[in-house]
Write a protein that holds these residues in place. Structure first.
Motif, mmCIF file in Angstrom:
data_model
loop_
_atom_site.group_PDB
_atom_site.id
_atom_site.type_symbol
_atom_site.label_atom_id
_atom_site.label_comp_id
_atom_site.label_asym_id
_atom_site.label_seq_id
_atom_site.Cartn_x
_atom_site.Cartn_y
_atom_site.Cartn_z
ATOM 1 N N VAL A 168 37.464 23.308 18.819
ATOM 2 C CA VAL A 168 38.215 22.932 19.859
ATOM 3 C C VAL A 168 39.036 23.729 20.599
ATOM 4 O O VAL A 168 40.072 23.936 20.028
ATOM 5 N N THR A 169 38.670 24.197 21.862
ATOM 6 C CA THR A 169 39.462 25.077 22.546
ATOM 7 C C THR A 169 39.424 24.777 24.099
ATOM 8 O O THR A 169 38.689 23.858 24.668
ATOM 9 N N ASP A 170 40.158 25.248 24.964
ATOM 10 C CA ASP A 170 40.087 25.081 26.397
ATOM 11 C C ASP A 170 39.094 26.005 26.999
ATOM 12 O O ASP A 170 38.422 25.464 27.826
ATOM 13 N N GLU A 171 38.983 27.105 26.457
ATOM 14 C CA GLU A 171 37.738 28.103 26.994
ATOM 15 C C GLU A 171 37.614 29.145 25.892
ATOM 16 O O GLU A 171 38.647 29.741 25.413
ATOM 17 N N LEU A 172 36.350 29.744 25.808
ATOM 18 C CA LEU A 172 35.961 30.688 24.947
ATOM 19 C C LEU A 172 35.514 31.622 25.577
ATOM 20 O O LEU A 172 34.215 31.845 26.008
ATOM 21 N N PRO A 173 36.267 32.736 26.171
ATOM 22 C CA PRO A 173 35.848 33.822 27.125
ATOM 23 C C PRO A 173 35.019 34.966 26.113
ATOM 24 O O PRO A 173 34.381 35.735 26.801
ATOM 25 N N SER A 174 34.911 34.955 24.901
ATOM 26 C CA SER A 174 34.339 36.005 24.138
ATOM 27 C C SER A 174 33.044 35.877 23.673
ATOM 28 O O SER A 174 32.527 34.854 23.004
ATOM 29 N N PRO A 175 32.156 36.645 24.464
ATOM 30 C CA PRO A 175 30.593 36.466 23.858
ATOM 31 C C PRO A 175 30.432 36.675 22.469
ATOM 32 O O PRO A 175 29.442 35.734 22.158
ATOM 33 N N ALA A 176 31.045 37.633 21.793
ATOM 34 C CA ALA A 176 30.784 37.809 20.505
ATOM 35 C C ALA A 176 31.188 36.464 19.720
ATOM 36 O O ALA A 176 30.604 36.213 18.758
ATOM 37 N N GLN A 232 30.024 23.612 15.836
ATOM 38 C CA GLN A 232 30.241 23.016 17.123
ATOM 39 C C GLN A 232 31.384 23.469 17.814
ATOM 40 O O GLN A 232 32.616 23.334 17.630
ATOM 41 N N LEU A 233 31.132 23.797 19.186
ATOM 42 C CA LEU A 233 31.931 24.434 20.206
ATOM 43 C C LEU A 233 32.305 23.451 21.391
ATOM 44 O O LEU A 233 31.293 23.171 21.836
ATOM 45 N N VAL A 234 33.680 23.113 21.372
ATOM 46 C CA VAL A 234 33.901 22.183 22.394
ATOM 47 C C VAL A 234 35.083 22.754 23.261
ATOM 48 O O VAL A 234 36.192 23.096 22.639
ATOM 49 N N GLU A 235 34.727 22.989 24.579
ATOM 50 C CA GLU A 235 35.620 23.709 25.552
ATOM 51 C C GLU A 235 35.974 22.715 26.532
ATOM 52 O O GLU A 235 35.262 22.250 27.389
ATOM 53 N N VAL A 236 37.455 22.057 26.589
ATOM 54 C CA VAL A 236 37.743 21.204 27.182
ATOM 55 C C VAL A 236 38.104 21.617 28.678
ATOM 56 O O VAL A 236 37.963 20.785 29.766
ATOM 57 N N GLY A 237 38.194 23.032 28.852
ATOM 58 C CA GLY A 237 38.515 23.507 30.229
ATOM 59 C C GLY A 237 37.152 23.924 30.889
ATOM 60 O O GLY A 237 37.237 24.286 31.911
#
Length: 258
Positions: A231-239, A250-255
């Motif tokens: 759980v993160t605000d945003e994941l800018p890393s393509p890798a 499971q990726l949860v991006e709240v922003g």
């Protein structure tokens, strides 16, 4: 500081170490200089890897020493609150869980206060203080020496205590996340506790804001592939995004707004 530093830059760095972050507008008013001058100062400090730029300012950067705990509360404060609320929504009533040390994990605890029939095992005095008055939440505080800087219990007896349990969820943080997926921290004693928490939970939930991707720390906790939910605000890393997909994290991006 070396000879390239100005007294103003030295004071900016000292303020950042105390508060965790500094803002361009506030510094411009404080030193009675233009925002452009402050941006130049911050860019020079960031070029020397003493600070890391964020929107509107900068945060302290260190690969060997963490920012003071109280100062960390002010870094990405709104993002941490949103992450905590999103993580809490993924935890059902009638569950058992570990919550470890960290300002973001504390936000998860805060968001769990209306849950029912939880058992929370923690090595974080701040989490215990938040939850122990809740009538439908049982709090179990791990034993061991208390670290004065953040209220964390981090002794070998703490890890042994945690190893007695097998819980439904582990809620963990990290001081830094490397591009290869390594989860990193600054204190080997804390890492030992984190490992015990990961190893004794059925599902592992990592809560961390995107600034953790811009930081470095010297001690390996584990790897993102060991996590079930991130759980993160945003994941800018393509890798890292590819890694999450490949490892069924499971990726949860709240922003993120798609």
């Amino acid at each position: 500081m070396d000879q390239l530093s100005t007294p103003r830059q030295a004071e900016i760095l000292a303020t950042a170490r105390l508060q965790g972050k500094v803002g361009v507008d506030e510094l411009a008013a404080r030193f009675d200089v233009s925002p452009q001058t402050i941006r130049k100062d911050l860019n020079e400090l960031c070029d020397r890897r003493l600070m890391t730029r964020i929107h509107g300012g900068a945060v302290i950067a260190s690969g060997v020493e963490n920012v003071a705990y109280e100062a960390r509360r002010f870094i990405a404060q709104a993002e941490k609150r949103a992450i905590g609320e999103a993580a809490a929504r993924l935890i059902p009533n009638n569950a058992s869980l570990f919550i470890n040390i960290g300002t973001t994990t504390e936000e998860v605890a805060r968001a769990l206060m209306q849950h029912e029939d939880l058992m929370v095992i923690t090595n974080n005095l701040n989490v215990a203080t938040l939850l122990y008055r809740q009538p439908r939440i049982d709090v179990v505080l791990a034993g061991g020496p208390v670290r004065r800087t953040d209220g964390g219990l981090i002794g070998s007896s703490t890890a042994e205590f945690i190893s007695q349990f097998k819980v439904d969820y582990a809620v963990i943080g990290a001081s830094a996340i490397d591009e290869d997926g390594a989860l990193l921290d600054f204190d080997f004693r804390e890492v030992k506790i984190s490992r015990a928490i990961i190893d004794n939970a059925r599902r592992v939930m990592l809560v961390a804001d995107r600034l953790k991707l811009e930081r470095a720390a010297p001690i390996r906790i584990g790897h993102l592939s060991e996590v079930d939910v991130f759980v993160t605000d945003e994941l800018p890393s393509p890798a890292l995004r590819t890694l999450c997909k490949g490892e069924a994290v499971q990726l949860v991006e709240v922003g993120r707004r798609d």
